[in-house]
Every structure is written in structure tokens, then in C-alpha cells.
Design an enzyme around this catalytic site. Structure first.
Site, mmCIF file in Angstrom:
data_model
loop_
_atom_site.group_PDB
_atom_site.id
_atom_site.type_symbol
_atom_site.label_atom_id
_atom_site.label_comp_id
_atom_site.label_asym_id
_atom_site.label_seq_id
_atom_site.Cartn_x
_atom_site.Cartn_y
_atom_site.Cartn_z
ATOM 1 N N SER A 87 0.376 -6.592 5.341
ATOM 2 C CA SER A 87 -0.405 -7.202 4.268
ATOM 3 C C SER A 87 -0.284 -8.720 4.301
ATOM 4 O O SER A 87 -1.271 -9.439 4.090
ATOM 5 C CB SER A 87 0.063 -6.660 2.918
ATOM 6 O OG SER A 87 -0.766 -7.124 1.889
ATOM 7 N N PRO A 115 9.624 -4.505 -0.610
ATOM 8 C CA PRO A 115 10.761 -4.231 0.273
ATOM 9 C C PRO A 115 10.278 -3.918 1.690
ATOM 10 O O PRO A 115 9.193 -3.358 1.857
ATOM 11 C CB PRO A 115 11.434 -3.012 -0.366
ATOM 12 C CG PRO A 115 10.443 -2.419 -1.295
ATOM 13 C CD PRO A 115 9.487 -3.517 -1.694
ATOM 14 N N ASP A 137 -2.103 -1.088 10.508
ATOM 15 C CA ASP A 137 -2.403 -1.144 9.070
ATOM 16 C C ASP A 137 -3.105 -2.438 8.657
ATOM 17 O O ASP A 137 -3.592 -2.541 7.531
ATOM 18 C CB ASP A 137 -1.101 -1.113 8.246
ATOM 19 C CG ASP A 137 -0.425 0.239 8.255
ATOM 20 O OD1 ASP A 137 -1.002 1.179 8.806
ATOM 21 O OD2 ASP A 137 0.687 0.326 7.697
ATOM 22 N N LYS A 150 0.853 -1.208 0.000
ATOM 23 C CA LYS A 150 0.000 0.000 0.000
ATOM 24 C C LYS A 150 0.878 1.242 0.000
ATOM 25 O O LYS A 150 2.054 1.200 0.382
ATOM 26 C CB LYS A 150 -0.936 0.040 1.213
ATOM 27 C CG LYS A 150 -0.265 0.055 2.600
ATOM 28 C CD LYS A 150 0.190 1.420 3.093
ATOM 29 C CE LYS A 150 0.920 1.365 4.412
ATOM 30 N NZ LYS A 150 1.789 2.510 4.680
ATOM 31 N N ALA A 156 10.046 0.006 4.396
ATOM 32 C CA ALA A 156 9.822 0.896 3.255
ATOM 33 C C ALA A 156 8.586 1.774 3.423
ATOM 34 O O ALA A 156 8.375 2.703 2.658
ATOM 35 C CB ALA A 156 9.671 0.065 1.982
ATOM 36 N N GLY A 157 7.733 1.448 4.413
ATOM 37 C CA GLY A 157 6.480 2.190 4.556
ATOM 38 C C GLY A 157 5.423 1.704 3.576
ATOM 39 O O GLY A 157 4.449 2.412 3.296
HETATM 40 O O1 C5P Z 1 0.518 -0.613 14.825
HETATM 41 P P1 C5P Z 1 1.889 -0.868 14.369
HETATM 42 O O2 C5P Z 1 2.550 -2.011 15.119
HETATM 43 O O3 C5P Z 1 2.030 -1.016 12.911
HETATM 44 O O4 C5P Z 1 2.699 0.429 14.741
HETATM 45 C C1 C5P Z 1 4.104 0.451 14.788
HETATM 46 C C2 C5P Z 1 4.536 1.656 15.600
HETATM 47 O O5 C5P Z 1 4.254 2.862 14.889
HETATM 48 C C3 C5P Z 1 3.821 1.818 16.924
HETATM 49 O O6 C5P Z 1 4.464 1.089 17.934
HETATM 50 C C4 C5P Z 1 3.923 3.307 17.154
HETATM 51 O O7 C5P Z 1 5.216 3.641 17.616
HETATM 52 C C5 C5P Z 1 3.799 3.876 15.759
HETATM 53 N N1 C5P Z 1 2.397 4.227 15.404
HETATM 54 C C6 C5P Z 1 1.809 5.312 16.019
HETATM 55 N N2 C5P Z 1 0.525 5.648 15.693
HETATM 56 C C7 C5P Z 1 -0.160 4.943 14.768
HETATM 57 C C8 C5P Z 1 0.445 3.842 14.133
HETATM 58 C C9 C5P Z 1 1.730 3.505 14.469
HETATM 59 O O8 C5P Z 1 2.417 5.982 16.859
HETATM 60 N N3 C5P Z 1 -1.396 5.301 14.463
#
Ligand code: C5P
Length: 267
Positions: free
Chosen positions: A103, A93, A135, A10, A96-97
Site C-alpha cells: 500500500s 503492522p 498486491d 487491506k 501481518a498479511g
Molecule cells: O508479489 P509479492 O512480492 O507480494 O509476492 C511475495 C511472494 O508470495 C512471492 O515471491 C511468492 O512466493 C508468493 N506469492 C505467490 N503467488 C501469488 C502472490 C504471492 O506464490 N499470487
């Protein structure tokens, strides 16, 4: 029982930080868009119990720390279908964001629900997905969606206009938590959501390219900053992808030296 599914990458066409939440996460307003760049995940259920993962990619863990493995274990905790064998072919990758790990996890949940004679209801699948990562719920839907909360409160949108995309990956990775931590007070907000205004702009064919994480990603990652500076000279619409370090361009472009290019489309 066996099923193979694509797990698409994405990009975030728009990503605004609305403030920090009491739980340490950030309140977001974002538009997700899947690409046809995808990992591939094969799920086989046999008699027995437990999860095994084979990962065809260097540097990606093939154990219980992999989100795909954790997704299978979370589904089995509620519906003990048998032993789950996962084979993951990585093309997206990482660092990479582009949401590759998220996914993969969502594809495992979708596959297990399809293989299950009495699948978990959609709301339960969504809750498991949200526990795995902010995500992950989006990837149960795919396409184009507006998201709020941590990214898990989703409003599906009509598909964005068909567009060719070049994803550009510099020789650097950015861990998502570090990027959120590096937001300045001014960047972090709080600020109000735009809500339906954004969806309406997208519906008129305007892709509202904006990413609040660009500032911290630039400060943490000189390679991403250099890539964004290069893209600014091309005149093509472009943006940092999620928390970086990859960027995407709407259109086709040759990569600068040291940058890998992935030609793909909105899907
Ligand atoms: O939810 P996820 O594990 O993908 O998030 C990874 C990290 O990104 C979280 O631990 C947090 O540091 C940051 N994050 C956040 N706010 C979000 C999504 C992610 O601060 N809405």
C-alpha cells in the site's frame, strides 16, 4: 511540490489458490477490501534526482529495499521529475498479511502521478505496480475488488457493507513466500475459479469469509493457530488476513493476552 496520502491496509475477504503457475507464483481468486487503518506517506519533489526515505517505525528498512523507495525509483525511471523525499509513518503492522508495504508503494505511485504535470497513463502505473508486487495494483484502486492472476487482474466491486473490524496481531510475523511454499498438494489445487458467483454473493450482503492459506499459516505459526482457535470460541465471523499472521474479526472484540488489537472499518 508536496503531497501527503494515506496508505490503507487491506484484508482478503476471500482467498482461494487455483494452482501453481509456471512462473512459480500461485494463481489466485481473491476479494480485497481496504480498511481505514492506514500508514501515512508524504512525498516531496525538489530539484535534483534520486530518492530519500525517512521511516518513522522501528524495524522497517529506510533504504532501497523498502517497496516505497522502489516505487519512487520506478516512477522516476520513466518520468525524471526531480529529487523525491519520502516520509513514511507506519501504523500497519508488518508481516501481518495486511499489505502495508504494498500500500505504501501504491501511495507513492499515486502521489507522484498527482504531482506530475504529465502523469504516466493508468495502464503504465498498473504495470509498474504489478512489477513491484502482486498486491500493489489493488492499492491503486482501493475499496472492494475481485482479483485473479497473481492478484493484479482486478474487477472493482460495489463497496462491501459498512462493517466495523478488529484486526488482531499476535506476537509473530509470517513471511508470505513461506506460507505459499507450505501449501500441501491438495491445498494448492488446481481447482476452477468461481468468478462472478462470488461477486454476486457479496452484492447480496453475504461476506464470503474463506482463506486457503489458513492451513499453512497454522502449521508455520503456533501463535496464529492459537489466535484462530480462540476466535472460534467467540462465535464472531473471523478469518486469517492474507498470508497472516494477523487475523480479523467482523465486530468489536477484546484481544486475548499477548495480542494487539486495531479497531478499524472497511473503507
Ligand atoms: O508479489 P509479492 O512480492 O507480494 O509476492 C511475495 C511472494 O508470495 C512471492 O515471491 C511468492 O512466493 C508468493 N506469492 C505467490 N503467488 C501469488 C502472490 C504471492 O506464490 N499470487
Amino acid at each position: 511540490m508536496h503531497l501527503t496520502l494515506p496508505a490503507p491496509a487491506k484484508v482478503n475477504l476471500y482467498l482461494e489458490v487455483l494452482g501453481r503457475r509456471p512462473d512459480g507464483f500461485h494463481a489466485l481468486e481473491t476479494i480485497f477490501q481496504t480498511l481505514d487503518l492506514a500508514d501515512e506517506i508524504s512525498v516531496t519533489v525538489t530539484a535534483g534526482s534520486g530518492v530519500a526515505l525517512q521511516c518513522i517505525a522501528p524495524g522497517v528498512p529506510a533504504d532501497a529495499t523498502n517497496l516505497a523507495w522502489r516505487a519512487a525509483a520506478a516512477y522516476l525511471a520513466e518520468r525524471p521529475l526531480g529529487h523525491v523525499d519520502l516520509t513514511l509513518i507506519k501504523r500497519i503492522p508488518h508481516g501481518a498479511g495486511l499489505g502495508g508495504g504494498s500500500s505504501d508503494a501504491a501511495a507513492v505511485l499515486r502521489a507522484l502521478a498527482q504531482l506530475d504535470a504529465q502523469p504516466l497513463p493508468a495502464a503504465r502505473l498498473h504495470a509498474i505496480a504489478a512489477e513491484l508486487g502482486s498486491d500493489v495494483p489493488f492499492f491503486l484502486l482501493g475499496g472492494t475488488a475481485l482479483a485473479h492472476g497473481r492478484g493484479e487482474v482486478l474487477t472493482p466491486l460495489p463497496p462491501a457493507p459498512a462493517t466495523s473490524v478488529t484486526v488482531l496481531m499476535p506476537a509473530a510475523h509470517l513471511p508470505t513466500p513461506a506460507v505459499f511454499t507450505a501449501l500441501t498438494d491438495a491445498e494448492r489445487g488446481p481447482r476452477p475459479a468461481q468468478g462472478r458467483l462470488l461477486a454476486e454473493r457479496l452484492a447480496t450482503g453475504h461476506i464470503p469469509l474463506f482463506n486457503r492459506l489458513t492451513g499453512p499459516a497454522r502449521r508455520l505459526c503456533p501463535a496464529a493457530a492459537a489466535l484462530l482457535d480462540h476466535l472460534a470460541t467467540t462465535g464472531l465471523p473471523h478469518l486469517l488476513s492474507g498470508s497472516g499472521a494477523s487475523c480479523f474479526v467482523l465486530g468489536e472484540i477484546e484481544p486475548p493476552p499477548g495480542v494487539r488489537a486495531y479497531r478499524t472499518r472497511f473503507a
